[in-house]
Scaffold this motif. Structure first.
Motif, short mmCIF file in Angstrom:
data_model
loop_
_atom_site.label_atom_id
_atom_site.label_comp_id
_atom_site.label_asym_id
_atom_site.label_seq_id
_atom_site.Cartn_x
_atom_site.Cartn_y
_atom_site.Cartn_z
N GLU A 51 12.94 29.10 128.29
CA GLU A 51 11.59 28.81 127.81
C GLU A 51 11.54 28.50 126.32
O GLU A 51 10.48 28.13 125.80
CB GLU A 51 10.65 29.97 128.13
CG GLU A 51 10.97 31.27 127.44
CD GLU A 51 11.89 32.16 128.26
OE1 GLU A 51 11.70 33.39 128.23
OE2 GLU A 51 12.80 31.63 128.92
N TYR A 52 12.68 28.62 125.63
CA TYR A 52 12.71 28.39 124.19
C TYR A 52 13.48 27.12 123.82
O TYR A 52 12.96 26.25 123.12
CB TYR A 52 13.30 29.60 123.47
CG TYR A 52 12.57 30.87 123.78
CD1 TYR A 52 11.23 31.03 123.44
CD2 TYR A 52 13.20 31.92 124.45
CE1 TYR A 52 10.54 32.19 123.74
CE2 TYR A 52 12.53 33.10 124.75
CZ TYR A 52 11.19 33.23 124.41
OH TYR A 52 10.51 34.37 124.71
N ARG A 74 11.63 28.90 118.98
CA ARG A 74 10.55 27.93 118.80
C ARG A 74 11.13 26.52 118.90
O ARG A 74 12.34 26.32 118.74
CB ARG A 74 9.87 28.11 117.44
CG ARG A 74 10.84 28.14 116.28
CD ARG A 74 10.12 28.13 114.95
NE ARG A 74 9.70 26.79 114.58
CZ ARG A 74 8.96 26.50 113.51
NH1 ARG A 74 8.56 27.48 112.72
NH2 ARG A 74 8.62 25.27 113.23
N PRO A 75 10.29 25.52 119.16
CA PRO A 75 10.77 24.14 119.20
C PRO A 75 11.32 23.70 117.85
O PRO A 75 10.87 24.17 116.80
CB PRO A 75 9.51 23.34 119.58
CG PRO A 75 8.63 24.32 120.26
CD PRO A 75 8.87 25.63 119.56
N VAL A 127 4.89 19.41 121.21
CA VAL A 127 5.25 20.47 122.15
C VAL A 127 4.26 21.62 122.04
O VAL A 127 4.06 22.19 120.96
CB VAL A 127 6.69 20.96 121.88
CG1 VAL A 127 7.09 22.03 122.89
CG2 VAL A 127 7.67 19.78 121.93
N THR A 129 3.16 25.40 122.84
CA THR A 129 3.78 26.70 123.10
C THR A 129 2.72 27.79 123.07
O THR A 129 1.65 27.63 122.48
CB THR A 129 4.86 27.04 122.05
OG1 THR A 129 4.24 27.19 120.76
CG2 THR A 129 5.92 25.96 121.99
N CYS A 131 2.52 31.76 121.93
CA CYS A 131 3.28 32.73 121.13
C CYS A 131 2.94 34.16 121.54
O CYS A 131 1.79 34.48 121.85
CB CYS A 131 2.97 32.53 119.64
SG CYS A 131 3.92 33.60 118.55
N TYR A 137 8.00 31.67 120.95
CA TYR A 137 7.09 30.60 121.36
C TYR A 137 7.54 30.05 122.71
O TYR A 137 8.49 29.28 122.79
CB TYR A 137 7.08 29.50 120.31
CG TYR A 137 6.60 29.94 118.94
CD1 TYR A 137 5.29 29.72 118.54
CD2 TYR A 137 7.46 30.60 118.06
CE1 TYR A 137 4.84 30.12 117.29
CE2 TYR A 137 7.03 31.01 116.81
CZ TYR A 137 5.72 30.77 116.43
OH TYR A 137 5.28 31.17 115.19
N GLU A 138 6.85 30.44 123.77
CA GLU A 138 7.19 29.97 125.11
C GLU A 138 6.70 28.55 125.32
O GLU A 138 5.55 28.22 125.02
CB GLU A 138 6.58 30.88 126.17
CG GLU A 138 7.24 32.23 126.30
CD GLU A 138 6.70 33.01 127.48
OE1 GLU A 138 5.79 32.49 128.18
OE2 GLU A 138 7.18 34.13 127.72
N PHE A 139 7.55 27.71 125.87
CA PHE A 139 7.19 26.33 126.16
C PHE A 139 6.15 26.28 127.26
O PHE A 139 6.29 26.92 128.31
CB PHE A 139 8.44 25.55 126.59
CG PHE A 139 8.16 24.16 127.08
CD1 PHE A 139 7.84 23.15 126.20
CD2 PHE A 139 8.20 23.88 128.44
CE1 PHE A 139 7.57 21.86 126.65
CE2 PHE A 139 7.93 22.59 128.90
CZ PHE A 139 7.62 21.59 128.01
#
Length: 332
Positions: A51-52, A74-75, A127, A129, A131, A137-139
């Protein structure tokens, strides 16, 4: 993060089995079987996605091993929008090719067309996300747009199933129009063709912006179609398309269109808007949360519509000398 797994079932669109995706605490079914994704993805029951960093594997042991080693939270881009636990990052395709290719590969399992994989350097990705307290930070989704094509404000949009029905789709559409305005592009339009879900999302957005504008006007005011476009940043053809889908437009003569001002539809829209505002889980766009700097790329739209006005005898609006054109006319 919790250890519970939430399963979200999507309506089946094909008789062939489609793989499920597990990312973080969520597990959900994909929508389509694309020839663009790796063949092994279509030969397994479940795909594991970080997810990251979005690293993908088809083995649970490999996914658990990666989870203990992954340091990305995070992205790999610039944070441009922050609202409560929602964050949007701008990621350049030519800077982080692998990450952006993983974004596109994931999108192939939900969108049957308009997914670029090999040419990610031509795109910017935004993107979405969610948090958590530990600053992870989940996508949740993304949209892409072509570099230096500000009039085409969106190419591909994906919101993962667990994060739908929270207003994220409308939020991303809002962001795409806001970015065009920051680039001195006063009207924009998405790239065609639109997917079924994309069309529904855009029509919902277009309807809300157009109705908000109409509710500020009285029946005896003269209005120009370009005034609506300027106030909403929606292209003139998209305005016509939206009103036609609501059965609020009629062709009387070769050079005249009539838009019926349906008070019933406007009242219904107002009531639903109030109910939506009460729902705390819905995220509404806030311009103060956008922190990106303007990009000066002057590409003005050509005005294609003349004046419209309210008829004195009926609650209608009249388009004068407007000829609807194909959707590509506004973006050539």
């Amino acid at each position: 993060m919790t250890n519970d797994t939430s399963k979200i079932n999507n309506t089946s669109t094909t008789n062939k089995a489609r793989p499920w995706i597990q990312t973080g605490r969520y597990e959900f079914e994909t929508v389509c079987r694309s020839t663009l994704c790796p063949k092994e993805w279509l030969q397994v029951e479940k795909i594991y996605v970080c997810e990251y960093c979005l690293k993908t594997t088809i083995q649970a042991t490999s996914a658990r091993r990666h989870r203990t080693k992954c340091t990305q939270t995070r992205p790999p881009g610039c944070l441009i929008y922050t609202q409560k636990d929602v964050n949007i990052f701008e990621v350049c395709g030519w800077k982080t090719k692998t990450y952006c290719e993983d974004l596109c590969l994931l999108a192939t399992l939900f969108i049957e067309s308009k997914v670029e994989i090999k040419n990610v350097h031509r795109f910017r990705f935004y993107v979405l996300t969610v948090c958590h307290n530990d600053n992870q930070y989940e996508f949740a989704g993304f949209f892409s747009k072509l570099q230096f094509q500000e009039r085409l404000n969106l190419s591909c949009l994906l919101i993962l199933p667990p994060y739908r029905n929270r207003g994220f789709g409308s939020l991303m559409v809002h962001i795409s129009y806001a970015l065009s305005r920051l680039a001195n592009i006063h009207t924009g339009t998405p790239e065609r063709p639109l997917s079924t879900q994309g069309l529904l999302c855009y029509r919902k957005y277009w309807k809300s912006k157009i109705f908000d504008y109409l509710l500020t006007k009285t029946n005896d005011e003269q209005i120009a179609i370009n005034d609506i476009s300027k106030a909403t940043s929606i292209s003139t053809c998209d305005i016509i398309e939206t009103l036609a889908s609501l059965n609020m437009i009629r062709m009387l003569e070769k050079d005249k269109l009539i838009i019926y001002r349906s008070q019933e539809l406007l009242d219904e829209y107002e009531q639903k808007s109030k109910e939506t505002d009460i729902r705390q889980e819905i995220v509404n766009y806030d311009s103060k949360c956008l922190t990106i700097k303007p990009i000066p790329i002057p590409l003005p739209f050509e005005n294609k519509c003349k004046k419209i006005k309210f008829d004195d005898n009926e609650t209608v609006m009249t388009f004068l000398n407007y000829y609807p054109s194909s959707s590509t006319d506004d973006i050539d």
